[in-house]
Design a protein around this motif. Structure first.
Motif: not given
Lengths: 209, 209
Positions: B2-3, B20, B23-24, B27, B42, B45-46
Motif C-alpha cells: 500500500s502507498e 500515481a 504506477d499503482a 504494481r 487501483v 492502492e493509490a
DNA sequence: AAGATATCTGTACAGCGCTTAGATATGAAT
DNA sequence: ATTCATATCTAAGCGCTGTACAGATATCTT
C-alpha cells in the motif's frame, strides 16, 4: 434473442439445461461479444434463475470451458474438411487458411477458446482432446508430405512454429488496426495466404533452405 | 504494497494522481495479475477514493490505455537495446528474442497491451506512436540488411509476418501447456530461438528460398 | 480577500459471481 | 399407489465491480 419457451409453461425441470446454457452462451457470444458473456446473462437468455447454472457447472469458468471445447471441435472439423479439399503439400496451407479463417469468422469464440487455456496448468480432458486433435492434424500432415517422422524434435518444432504463426496471424486478423494492411494487399484472403506463405511454415515444412 | 503516504497526512490534492494511478496499476498488475486490476483496487492502492480516478481518466479503459502505452514504450526500448547488441542479420533475431522475452517476463503487462488494442477502431495517438515505433524497428532493420526498400508491399508483408510470428510465439510462451515442449527442447531460450529460427522470419527476411 | 476552478470524498445504483436455504419435480423402492 | 431420496430449480442476499452525482476542499487568479 430470448428463449424461455415463449413465456408460458416451461416445466420446472428443464430437460437439458446444461445444453441450453451452452447454446445460450454461444448465442450471446455471437450477438454481443465476449464482454456480454456474464453468467447471469446466460441464465437470463436460457430463461432460468441466476443460480441455476451452478447445478451444471462448478463456476463461470467451467461454463466457458464447455463453450471453448465446442469451439475446438468446430475448428477441428473445419480443418479436417479443408485438408480433404486440397492435395499434396498444399494441404498444410489449407490447414493454416482454415485455422485463420475460423478465427476471423468467429472472433469471440476464438477468444473464449484461448482465454480458457490461459493461466491453467492443464486443460480439461475433453477440451484437451479436441485441441490436441487439431494440433495433431498439422503434425500428421507434415509427416505425410515429406517430413521425417523419426526426427521427433524437429517435427515438434515445426508443428509448434506453425501453430504459433497461425495463432499470431489469427489474432492480428481480428484487429481493426490491420485493416489498412489487409486492404493494401487486396482483400483478406490474399493477405492471409500471403502472410502464411511468407512465413514459410505451411508450404515448406522440411528442413534446409 | 500500500502507498497512501503512510496513513497520516496526504494533502487533499495529490500532486500527480494520474502518475500515481498508473504506477499503482502496474504494481497491482505485477503482484496480482490482470484479473486484480479493478479501478477500485487501483484507487485503493493509490490511497484515494473510488471516484477520484475519473478526474484523470474518462473510464477504466483509458487508465488501462495509459498502462499499455508505457508497456509499448518499455518494449520498444528493450528492442532498441537488443538491436545495438547484435550485428548484421542477427539484429532481426535479436529483435524477435527481445520481443518474446519481454512478453515472457511481463505476461500481465503484455496482455494489457493487446487487450487495449482489441475492439478499437484506432489506438490512442500516444500508444499508437509507441507501438508503431517498435513495429518500424523490425521494418527498418530488414531494410538495413538486404531487404529491398522499393518493394514496399513485400516489406510490409515481411514485417507483418514477423510481427504475427513473434506475437504467436509470445502468447504460447505464456501458456503453461507448452512447458513440456519447452522442457523437451531444453529450456526456454533455446525453445524460443529454435522456433523463431524455424519460422524463417528473422534470420532470412529476403525473398526466395 | 474573493471568487472561479480543479481535485477529491461520500454516497448511491445496477450489475456481477457466487453462496445458502428452501421449494418442486423426478425416479426408485416399497 | 405411497413414500422417500435425490436432482433440479428459485429467492434472497453478500461483497465486489464500474460509474454517476452532489458536495467538500484546496489551489489559482485577480
Amino acid at each position: 434473442m430470448s428463449e424461455a419457451k415463449s413465456a408460458e409453461s416451461r416445466p420446472y425441470h428443464h430437460g437439458d439445461l446444461r445444453r441450453a446454457l451452452v447454446d445460450a452462451a454461444r448465442r450471446l457470444l455471437e450477438a454481443e461479444g465476449p464482454s456480454a458473456l456474464s453468467l447471469r446473462a446466460v441464465a437470463r437468455e436460457a430463461g432460468v434463475s441466476p443460480a441455476a447454472p451452478y447445478h451444471h457447472f462448478k463456476d463461470k469458468a467451467e461454463l466457458l470451458d464447455a463453450v471453448a471445447k465446442e469451439g475446438w471441435e468446430i475448428l477441428g472439423s473445419q480443418m479436417a474438411e479443408a485438408k480433404t479439399s486440397a492435395a499434396g503439400m498444399q494441404q498444410l496451407t489449407a490447414l493454416g487458411v482454415a485455422y485463420v479463417c475460423f478465427a476471423r469468422d468467429n472472433p469471440a469464440l476464438y477468444r473464449v477458446m484461448y482465454d480458457a487455456a490461459r493461466d491453467k496448468e492443464a486443460l480439461p480432458a475433453e477440451m484437451q482432446d479436441n485441441k490436441a486433435s487439431a494440433y495433431c492434424m498439422v503434425r500428421d500432415t507434415m509427416v505425410e508430405h515429406g517430413a521425417d517422422p523419426t526426427e521427433e524434435q524437429h517435427l515438434e518444432l515445426a508443428s509448434a512454429a506453425a501453430w504459433c504463426g497461425a495463432h499470431g496471424l489469427a489474432e492480428m486478423a481480428g484487429f481493426k488496426q490491420f485493416d489498412h494492411l489487409k486492404a493494401e494487399l487486396g482483400g483478406e484472403r490474399p493477405f492471409l495466404e500471403a502472410v502464411l506463405s511468407h512465413m514459410g511454415l505451411f508450404p515448406k515444412p522440411h528442413h534446409g533452405c
